[in-house]
Design an enzyme around this catalytic site. Structure first.
Site, PDB file in Angstrom:
ATOM      1  N   ASP A 119       0.746  -1.515  -0.229  1.00 17.14           N
ATOM      2  CA  ASP A 119       0.513  -0.140  -0.097  1.00 17.14           C
ATOM      3  C   ASP A 119       1.355   1.371   0.168  1.00 17.14           C
ATOM      4  OD1 ASP A 119       1.099   0.003   2.589  1.00 17.14           O
ATOM      5  OD2 ASP A 119      -0.451  -0.617   3.659  1.00 17.14           O
ATOM      6  N   SER A 153      -0.210 -10.800  -1.585  1.00 15.64           N
ATOM      7  CA  SER A 153      -1.633 -10.160  -1.075  1.00 15.64           C
ATOM      8  C   SER A 153      -2.207 -11.085   0.096  1.00 15.64           C
ATOM      9  CB  SER A 153      -2.847  -9.599  -1.695  1.00 15.64           C
ATOM     10  OG  SER A 153      -2.950  -9.052  -2.536  1.00 15.64           O
ATOM     11  N   SER A 335      -6.524 -13.071   3.244  1.00 14.13           N
ATOM     12  CA  SER A 335      -5.657 -12.542   2.276  1.00 14.13           C
ATOM     13  C   SER A 335      -5.300 -11.286   3.279  1.00 14.13           C
ATOM     14  CB  SER A 335      -6.174 -12.199   1.091  1.00 14.13           C
ATOM     15  OG  SER A 335      -7.262 -11.197   1.300  1.00 14.13           O
ATOM     16  N   TYR A 336      -4.371 -10.329   3.088  1.00 13.76           N
ATOM     17  CA  TYR A 336      -4.688  -8.943   3.077  1.00 13.76           C
ATOM     18  C   TYR A 336      -5.719  -8.524   3.507  1.00 13.76           C
ATOM     19  CZ  TYR A 336      -1.690  -4.238   4.434  1.00 13.76           C
ATOM     20  OH  TYR A 336      -1.439  -3.266   5.103  1.00 13.76           O
ATOM     21  N   PRO A 337      -5.948  -7.782   5.003  1.00 10.59           N
ATOM     22  CA  PRO A 337      -6.782  -7.209   5.557  1.00 10.59           C
ATOM     23  C   PRO A 337      -6.953  -5.647   5.649  1.00 10.59           C
ATOM     24  CG  PRO A 337      -5.585  -7.562   7.388  1.00 10.59           C
ATOM     25  CD  PRO A 337      -4.895  -7.902   6.159  1.00 10.59           C
TER      26      PRO A 337
END
Length: 458
Positions: A119, A153, A335-337
């Protein structure tokens, strides 16, 4: 043999990634700051044998602050903080000596692979790491590439190995956007905090005005909370009355009927309607209508919806739910939260994720039916360009996760299975009754696709 330094955002992530890439064949030691470990193994990198050193930071390495003389509240006009006051980068946590630690581990390395979160904040930390280690790394030959960025991810074997095989470059523009946001937060926050703290000092006897902080995001949010609180406090409840009829079509069953007038606010009028309906001995069926209805399968799960359901249905506060989600992510279960996206990429392996759930006793039957009969494409949602929707990445049991970890994982999994299921079809029956001159209604719903019991209740 090349020496490759790899850096993740948290110590637990570094360990998980190194374990996958080394296939468990690695040695580990504590770094000089005591907070970050270093995991070492040998392998292949860009077609050459290499010695890998995987370590991590603990979030941001650097933070932004004003230079010393502008930290005096009495000598500096808050207005100067908007433009005149110079800023400088400082270590975010001096006790961790993160810059020195990175330089010790980076010294003599030939390449660096950045495994920071994918991100904007992660991109910013990439360049903080690079600023620390590039001066001590071996100098590259002419156009030789030495900086690589891993995009991932989830912490699964497939995703991590795929990221390692398709390395890119860090995005400087995204990193600079974080720098700009940090400077705006600093200048606006400090200027208004100093201004309003001085302004309110001594004006209200019961106000602790030693520090009244202002945040560009937090203060407007506080305004929403105060506005809602004021509405609740100023709300004046008004007493009302309803009629509720109970009919017994059979000896052992009964129906509760809803009054078509809904409610009245005058007790005498309510009593009048009650007396009138009590004079009738029977309820007459005026009409029966049946209509097939559809409840759409849900959109793929993003962070806002996960936290909303965790709060409303699971009784978990947002901070607690996010901590659990991040732990499930670092352990490879989801996966990425942190994502705003509700649309799966075209190449996302939906069937692969579904197969992981084929042996769970709670939903194995539904999953196997979907795999044999064919899954439905998830609804088209919003693609925010960040991470895929929150998805279960490997099977888990209640014994493995326990308590709130299992409850959140179970919700995420059920939601995912629902996104690839058919829409939930049900039959709605509406019966209109008359009891004397008054009208009442009863509505019933029966699911006609009973194999799809993963949808939220009707």
């Amino acid at each position: 043999m090349k020496t490759v330094l790899m850096v993740a955002e948290k110590p637990s992530l570094a360990q998980s990634i190194a374990k996958i890439l080394s296939r468990g064949n690695m040695s580990s030691r504590k770094g000089l700051n005591g907070a970050c470990s270093v995991h070492e193994y040998t392998g292949s990198f860009i077609g050459q044998s290499a010695h890998f050193k995987m370590t991590s930071v603990c979030g941001h390495v650097m933070t932004l602050d004003f230079i010393g003389k502008y930290n005096s509240w009495d000598k500096v006009d808050p207005a100067e903080l908007f433009s005149k006051a110079p800023t400088e980068k400082k270590e975010a946590n001096p006790k961790l000596t993160m810059v020195k630690f990175l330089q010790v581990e980076g010294r003599g390395c030939d390449c660096i692979v950045l495994w920071l979160d994918c991100d904007k904040e992660g991109e910013n930390i990439c360049f903080e790491v690079l600023d620390a280690v590039l001066p001590v790394m071996n100098k590259p030959r002419s156009t030789e590439r030495t900086i690589y960025r891993a995009k991932f991810s989830s912490i699964t074997d497939t995703d991590i190995c795929n990221a390692m095989n398709h390395l890119g470059e860090p995005n400087r523009n995204e990193a600079l956007s974080v720098d700009a946001r940090q400077e705006l937060d600093l200048r606006i926050g400090c200027a208004f905090t100093r201004f309003q703290t001085k302004y309110f000092q001594g004006k209200y006897g019961n106000l602790d005005s030693s520090l009244i902080s202002f945040g560009p995001c937090q203060t407007p949010t506080l305004g929403f909370c105060v506005e809602r609180h004021d509405k609740i406090q100023s709300f004046k409840p008004e007493t009302y009355w309803v009629l509720q009829a109970k009919v017994n079509p059979e000896k052992e069953s009964s129906l509760i009927l809803d009054w078509d007038r809904v409610r009245v606010f005058d007790r005498e009028i309510a009593q009048m309607f009650l007396n009138i309906t009590k004079m009738a001995k029977e309820a007459k069926v005026e009409s029966v209508s049946k209509k097939e209805k559809v409840k759409q399968r849900p959109l793929a799960l993003n962070t806002v919806e996960m936290l909303r359901v965790a709060s409303a249905a699971l009784g978990m506060g947002p901070q607690h739910a996010m901590q659990i989600a991040e732990r499930l992510y670092t352990q490879g279960y989801i996966s990425y939260p942190r994502t705003e996206t509700t649309h799966y990429p075209e190449n996302f392996d939906l069937k692969g994720c579904l197969r992981q759930q084929a042996n769970n006793p709670y939903w194995a039957e539904t999953v196997k039916a979907l795999l044999s009969e064919g899954i439905n494409r998830p609804r088209k949602g919003h693609d925010a360009g960040d991470h895929p929707p929150i998805t279960p990445m490997r099977a888990a049991t209640e014994a493995e996760l326990g308590g709130d970890g299992w409850r959140l994982y179970e919700y995420i999994t059920r939601h995912f299975i629902a996104t690839v299921s058919a829409d939930c079809k049900y039959l709605q029956t509406t019966i209109s009754f008359s009891i004397g001159p008054e009208r009442f209604t009863c509505i019933g719903k029966v699911v006609t696709s009973p194999d799809l019991m993963l949808h939220l209740p009707l």
